[in-house]
Design an enzyme around this catalytic site. Sequence first.
Site, PDB file in Angstrom:
ATOM      1  CE1 TYR A  65      -4.031   1.873   0.028  1.00 50.97           C
ATOM      2  CE2 TYR A  65      -2.835   3.231   1.587  1.00 50.97           C
ATOM      3  CZ  TYR A  65      -3.902   3.047   0.742  1.00 50.97           C
ATOM      4  OH  TYR A  65      -4.825   4.022   0.577  1.00 50.97           O
ATOM      5  CD  GLU A  72      -1.759   4.997  -6.931  1.00 51.58           C
ATOM      6  OE1 GLU A  72      -2.505   5.902  -6.514  1.00 51.58           O
ATOM      7  OE2 GLU A  72      -2.029   3.790  -6.815  1.00 51.58           O
TER       8      GLU A  72
END
Length: 157
Positions: A65, A72
């Site tokens: 995660y 990103e």
Amino acid sequence: SSRIFMVWFITHSIKQIQNEESVILFLVVWTVTEITRYSFYTFNLLNHLPYFIKWARYNFFIILYPVGVAGELLTIYAALPYVKKTGIFSLRLPNKYNVSFDYYYFLIIVMASYIPCKYYYTLIIPIIHLCSHSQTEITHKKLDLGILNPASVWGLD
């Protein structure tokens, strides 16, 4: 979803960043996440869930995660100079709609809100769901044991 945004409005639209290491980073994380998720679902449907698959499903996210979010964010950051230079997806005045939109500043706002929004949707919402699910299970156990009057559960007492 952030995946649609990352694929179409960042990576696909801005060709210059497609070779960035951060793109590879988030794509690998997404791939491992989906392989783990759907392996879990498949084995679960077959009523043969290996311990490692179950363990991976609930533990890989601890590493994947934050690495995926970093990938990103780094990709969006790498896109900023190109967005500013080209004005892609921006709408400048004057125009017939008399509105202005700057994609560059939109991406900065997205980056600033990324961590708080990801935190809320991946940690707070599941905890609320888990607590309500646990409370439902407790209520059902009390009903089964005869400790709780069914009428009181529905507010009919």
